[in-house]
Design a protein around this motif. Structure first.
Motif, mmCIF file in Angstrom:
data_model
loop_
_atom_site.group_PDB
_atom_site.id
_atom_site.type_symbol
_atom_site.label_atom_id
_atom_site.label_comp_id
_atom_site.label_asym_id
_atom_site.label_seq_id
_atom_site.Cartn_x
_atom_site.Cartn_y
_atom_site.Cartn_z
ATOM 1 N N THR A 159 -2.332 5.719 -4.841
ATOM 2 C CA THR A 159 -3.752 5.445 -4.628
ATOM 3 C C THR A 159 -4.190 4.197 -5.378
ATOM 4 O OG1 THR A 159 -4.191 7.812 -4.361
ATOM 5 C CG2 THR A 159 -6.075 6.399 -4.850
ATOM 6 N N GLY A 162 -3.313 1.114 -3.629
ATOM 7 C CA GLY A 162 -4.273 0.795 -2.566
ATOM 8 C C GLY A 162 -5.438 -0.007 -3.096
ATOM 9 N N ARG A 247 -5.716 -2.078 5.823
ATOM 10 C CA ARG A 247 -5.615 -0.952 6.752
ATOM 11 C C ARG A 247 -4.672 0.103 6.183
ATOM 12 N NH1 ARG A 247 -4.615 -4.792 11.204
ATOM 13 N NH2 ARG A 247 -6.441 -6.146 11.257
ATOM 14 N N THR A 248 -4.916 1.343 6.556
ATOM 15 C CA THR A 248 -3.976 2.402 6.210
ATOM 16 C C THR A 248 -2.869 2.426 7.250
ATOM 17 O OG1 THR A 248 -5.321 4.008 7.413
ATOM 18 C CG2 THR A 248 -5.700 3.807 5.037
ATOM 19 N N GLY A 252 1.354 6.996 5.634
ATOM 20 C CA GLY A 252 1.044 6.712 4.232
ATOM 21 C C GLY A 252 1.243 5.253 3.893
ATOM 22 N N PHE A 254 -0.518 1.240 2.712
ATOM 23 C CA PHE A 254 -1.558 0.295 3.098
ATOM 24 C C PHE A 254 -0.915 -1.012 3.548
ATOM 25 C CE2 PHE A 254 -3.041 3.080 -0.253
ATOM 26 C CZ PHE A 254 -4.236 3.562 0.247
ATOM 27 N N SER A 276 2.515 -3.879 -0.873
ATOM 28 C CA SER A 276 2.679 -3.283 0.464
ATOM 29 C C SER A 276 3.999 -2.533 0.560
ATOM 30 C CB SER A 276 2.599 -4.368 1.537
ATOM 31 O OG SER A 276 1.328 -4.979 1.553
ATOM 32 N N SER A 279 3.679 0.700 -1.392
ATOM 33 C CA SER A 279 2.756 1.685 -0.827
ATOM 34 C C SER A 279 3.295 2.307 0.450
ATOM 35 C CB SER A 279 1.388 1.044 -0.557
ATOM 36 O OG SER A 279 1.446 0.166 0.555
ATOM 37 N N THR A 280 4.113 1.558 1.204
ATOM 38 C CA THR A 280 4.618 2.073 2.478
ATOM 39 C C THR A 280 6.053 2.571 2.396
ATOM 40 O OG1 THR A 280 5.321 -0.164 3.136
ATOM 41 C CG2 THR A 280 3.127 0.549 3.813
#
Length: 455
Positions: A159, A162, A247-248, A252, A254, A276, A279-280
């Motif tokens: 989180t 993000g 964008r999400t 899961g 961003f 990125s 997060s992905t």
């Protein structure tokens, strides 16, 4: 050559050399200004005057102000800076992921696994003991708590990433707008035949900062404008910037993309690229492996435990909640929470039967198909090792990138940096040229006075 022409040549020389002195002083004043490129006044012989006896010179003229820049070094710096920032960001954030596991230690998941298997072993030695069953419940609960804690911290980091992506995208948009505004002024200055080296320095500084945030390519245009490509998307074309948004991503994570376009950009490096990726892929991948561990433990232990019989004669009792198949939902079954004496030790209800407890204790080294054919302990050790490997690889890449960037910075500074010693020598030469031009004015004035006296 007339006296008027001589006066014109002297006046032009005075103005030109005064301008050259001003630029040299400007260089000296900015010797320690970050991002400043030393400047020089380009001099050329003025267009000669055509006469019946030939062409006569008109002195010196300034053709423009130039900066010492190397576009190839600029491009190399931005490319390598993006790669370094990507690796450095990964190193820092993956280091945080590694710290979440707190391995090796006596408070991590591996220690909790050992404690659970030790509790099963103790139960196998005293299968009728009520205290041994309570110890099993407590050990399993400690494991559940630790898995929940690790997964929760990883979710928090995801989180936070993000939020960092949003802040990075906001700064990229600000830089794009500032570059476009500066480009408008630079093009206006170039249109009148002039130059704006200080504005170009300001724009280059912003582009250098942009390269730390995202993979950046700069395409110069003939009118002084530039096209700026971030990743695989056009951010700025001349004086017209575009805007990125966050964008999400399904599953899961961003990503960023150009407003109005459904396609997500590929950052190609920099802080945004690292964020990125994490997060992905990075953190979701680690959490997915933790989910596999939880699911493997729940299904394997429940299968063995449910096949046994409690001391009260009940069968089919699960140790774990069968619905909790992820790291975030794993937990003890309601029956065991209500009554730890329902923990099974044998296939029968006989107090001395320890066959199930021995099987559960043996899971310490028993292969589990869903965990890549290894034991739970081996699987978790492999997960921790893979995280450590990612940190190590990122650290190595960052160290190498830092050295490469430092080398390019040194070469850039050798081209555009200001040497005060060189500038002082240049200033003396320019002062002598100015003095000579002033002497020429005096000579022309004396000639004029002589002519007036002859009248």
């Amino acid at each position: 050559m007339s006296i008027n022409n001589l006066m014109s040549i002297a006046r032009t020389a005075l103005m030109t050399h005064q301008q050259a002195i001003d630029i040299t002083g400007h260089n000296i004043a900015n010797a320690n200004t970050p991002g400043y490129s030393r400047q020089r006044l380009e001099l050329a012989a003025a267009v000669p005057l055509r006469t019946p006896i030939g062409t006569l010179g008109r002195g010196v003229s300034a053709t423009g102000i130039m900066s010492y820049r190397d576009v190839l070094l600029d491009a190399a710096y931005r490319r390598e800076q993006s790669a370094f920032s990507h690796a450095d960001t990964l190193r820092g954030l993956m280091g945080g992921v590694e710290e979440v596991f707190a391995e090796p230690s006596d408070v991590g998941i591996s220690a909790a696994l050992d404690a659970m298997f030790n509790a099963f072993s103790d139960l196998s030695q005293t299968p009728a003991s009520a205290a041994a069953r309570v110890a099993v419940r407590d050990a399993v609960q400690q494991l559940v708590n630790r898995i929940h804690d690790v997964d929760g911290r990883l979710a928090t980091q995801q989180t936070e990433i993000g939020g960092q992506i949003s802040a990075t995208v906001d700064r990229i948009n600000q830089i794009g707008q500032q570059v476009a505004a500066l480009t408008l002024d630079i093009v206006a200055a170039s249109a009148g035949g002039g130059a704006a080296p200080d504005l170009q320095d300001a724009r280059d500084g912003l582009l250098d900062e942009l390269a730390t945030l995202v993979g950046t390519r700069v395409l110069p245009r003939g009118d002084g404008s530039v096209a700026v490509i971030v990743g695989d998307a056009l951010l700025v074309e001349g004086a017209y910037p575009q805007t990125l948004d966050v964008r999400t991503v399904p599953g899961g994570g961003f990503a960023a993309g150009i407003v109005g376009s459904p396609r997500n950009i590929k950052p190609g490096g920099g802080v945004l690229g690292a964020l990125s990726d994490l997060s992905t892929g990075g953190i979701p991948g680690v959490r997915s492996e933790l989910d596999r561990l939880a699911a493997g433990l729940v299904t394997t232990i429940n299968t063995i435990h449910a096949a046994g019989t409690t001391l009260g004669g009940a069968t089919g009792v699960d140790l774990f909640n069968p619905a909790g198949l992820t790291a975030g939902t794993i937990g003890l079954s309601a029956a065991i929470i209500a009554n730890p004496q329902d923990i099974v030790s044998g296939a029968t209800s006989q107090p001395g039967d320890n066959t199930v407890a021995l099987q559960l204790s043996g899971l310490r080294s028993t292969a589990i198909a869903s965990l890549n054919g290894g034991s739970a302990t081996e699987f978790f050790a492999g997960l921790v090792s893979s995280v450590a490997s990612m940190v190590r690889d990122a650290d190595q890449s960052a160290r190498i990138g830092d050295q490469i960037v430092a080398g390019i910075v040194a070469r850039r500074e050798s081209v555009r940096g200001v040497s005060t010693d060189e500038e002082m020598v240049k200033l003396i030469v320019q002062q002598q040229a100015f003095s000579a031009a002033a002497r020429l004015v005096m000579v022309a004035d004396e000639l004029m006075q002589d002519v007036l006296r002859m009248v």
